[in-house]
Design an enzyme around this catalytic site. Structure first.
Site, PDB file in Angstrom:
ATOM      1  CB  CYS A  75      -9.644   4.892   0.212  1.00 12.89           C
ATOM      2  SG  CYS A  75      -8.173   5.261   0.557  1.00 12.89           S
ATOM      3  CB  CYS A  96      -2.620   0.616  -2.618  1.00 19.38           C
ATOM      4  SG  CYS A  96      -3.098   2.071  -3.401  1.00 19.38           S
ATOM      5  CG  HIS A 107      -5.470   4.903   3.839  1.00 22.44           C
ATOM      6  ND1 HIS A 107      -5.101   4.706   3.154  1.00 22.44           N
ATOM      7  CD2 HIS A 107      -5.068   5.786   4.700  1.00 22.44           C
ATOM      8  CE1 HIS A 107      -3.087   5.242   2.559  1.00 22.44           C
ATOM      9  NE2 HIS A 107      -3.069   5.540   4.288  1.00 22.44           N
ATOM     10  CG  ASP A 138      -1.705   1.531   1.311  1.00 19.07           C
ATOM     11  OD1 ASP A 138      -2.047   1.564  -0.201  1.00 19.07           O
ATOM     12  OD2 ASP A 138      -1.812   1.721   2.413  1.00 19.07           O
ATOM     13  CB  SER A 139       0.088   4.576  -0.557  1.00 17.30           C
ATOM     14  OG  SER A 139      -0.778   4.781  -0.275  1.00 17.30           O
ATOM     15  CD  GLU A 145      -0.851   7.219   6.170  1.00 15.36           C
ATOM     16  OE1 GLU A 145       0.580   7.130   6.653  1.00 15.36           O
ATOM     17  OE2 GLU A 145      -0.547   6.456   5.359  1.00 15.36           O
TER      18      GLU A 145
HETATM   19  N1  DGL Z   1      -4.815   3.290   0.872  1.00 16.02           N
HETATM   20  C1  DGL Z   1      -4.851   3.431  -0.745  1.00 16.02           C
HETATM   21  C2  DGL Z   1      -5.965   3.175  -1.454  1.00 16.02           C
HETATM   22  O1  DGL Z   1      -6.780   1.958  -1.350  1.00 16.02           O
HETATM   23  C3  DGL Z   1      -4.503   5.004  -1.848  1.00 16.02           C
HETATM   24  C4  DGL Z   1      -4.673   6.358  -0.231  1.00 16.02           C
HETATM   25  C5  DGL Z   1      -2.938   7.108  -1.248  1.00 16.02           C
HETATM   26  O2  DGL Z   1      -2.271   6.628  -0.926  1.00 16.02           O
HETATM   27  O3  DGL Z   1      -3.878   8.174  -1.769  1.00 16.02           O
HETATM   28  O4  DGL Z   1      -6.637   3.945  -2.478  1.00 16.02           O
END
Ligand code: DGL
Length: 247
Positions: A180, A70, A182, A7-8, A150
């Site tokens: 997402c 991600c 997150h 993931d990012s 984050e």
């Molecule tokens: N967690 C990521 C997603 O599922 C990306 C969040 C990001 O880096 O903007 O899209």
């Protein structure tokens, strides 16, 4: 089986949580590109370049599978990752759409898709859900949730203002696709906001359903080996992992 999860940032930990629950893997190598998060505001070429670099990083381990935890990368760079990887690479969007299909019976249900700007602009979820027959879709980019998560802000005033900002003009949905990884970290706040009856679809649970269907996991691993890597401040990522995964 040895799996790499990418993931990012910390969002992919929500997918690791589901993988741990199902005890699929003997070893999980997590990589969060924390130096360059968020990806969701970046353009396609940059997302592809970073994703290929993640494949290169995973070449240090002999992996059986890479899970792109991600949605943003899954929307733009799956093919390129596959071309550069010697093991299979799977993303979360396909499985998210299939999980929605399993959970949402009425094709007229009002489904809200939320994700980063890049994911929403890709229209990946909308196209897949349309193809599955769903007709009543709304999509909203809610990228501000990424830096809040984050920052480990999962509830309270700032989250409520962000909800108001994004959802003020949204028609009350009966299901929300958390597009997402997150976002499951703020799932409780989202559930309170949209009400108990609203169904939340989560990438981690979705990918677990897909894995269960596609692979033959003859053996389960109660305590897999977990390794966490980050492109910046790996200790911070490990601390969040400890909390979120109850390690
Ligand atoms: N967690 C990521 C997603 O599922 C990306 C969040 C990001 O880096 O903007 O899209």
């Amino acid at each position: 089986m040895k799996v790499g999860v990418f993931d990012s940032g910390i969002g992919g930990l929500t997918v690791v949580k589901s993988l741990l629950k199902h005890r699929f893997f003997e070893e999980i190598i997590y990589f969060g590109d924390t130096a360059r998060v968020p990806y969701g505001i970046k353009d396609k070429n940059t997302i592809i370049r970073y994703a290929i670099e993640a494949v290169e990083f995973f070449k240090n381990f002999e992996l059986d599978l890479i899970i792109v935890a991600c949605n943003t990368v899954s929307a733009y760079a799956l093919e390129e990752m596959r071309e550069n990887s010697s093991c299979p690479v799977i993303g979360v969007i396909e499985s998210g759409a299939l999980a929605a299909q399993n959970a949402i019976t009425s094709k007229e249900s009002n489904i809200l898709i939320i994700g980063t700007k890049a994911t929403i602009n890709s229209r990946s979820y909308e196209e897949k859900l349309h193809a599955l027959g769903y007709t009543n879709l709304q999509a909203k980019a809610t990228g501000l949730f990424v830096p809040l998560v984050e920052e480990e802000i999962y509830e309270g005033e700032i989250i409520q203002s962000a909800f108001h900002h994004y959802f003020n003009a949204i028609e009350a949905p009966s299901a929300v696709i958390l597009g997402c990884t997150h976002f499951p970290l703020i799932a409780n706040a989202l559930q309170d906001y949209f009400g108990k009856k609203c169904l939340l679809i989560h990438s981690g649970d979705a990918i677990a359903q897909q894995l269960e269907k596609e692979f033959d996991f003859t053996k389960r691993y109660a305590s897999p080996e977990l390794k966490f890597f980050a492109s910046e401040n790996p200790d911070a990522l490990r601390n969040i992992a400890k909390k979120w995964l109850d390690l």
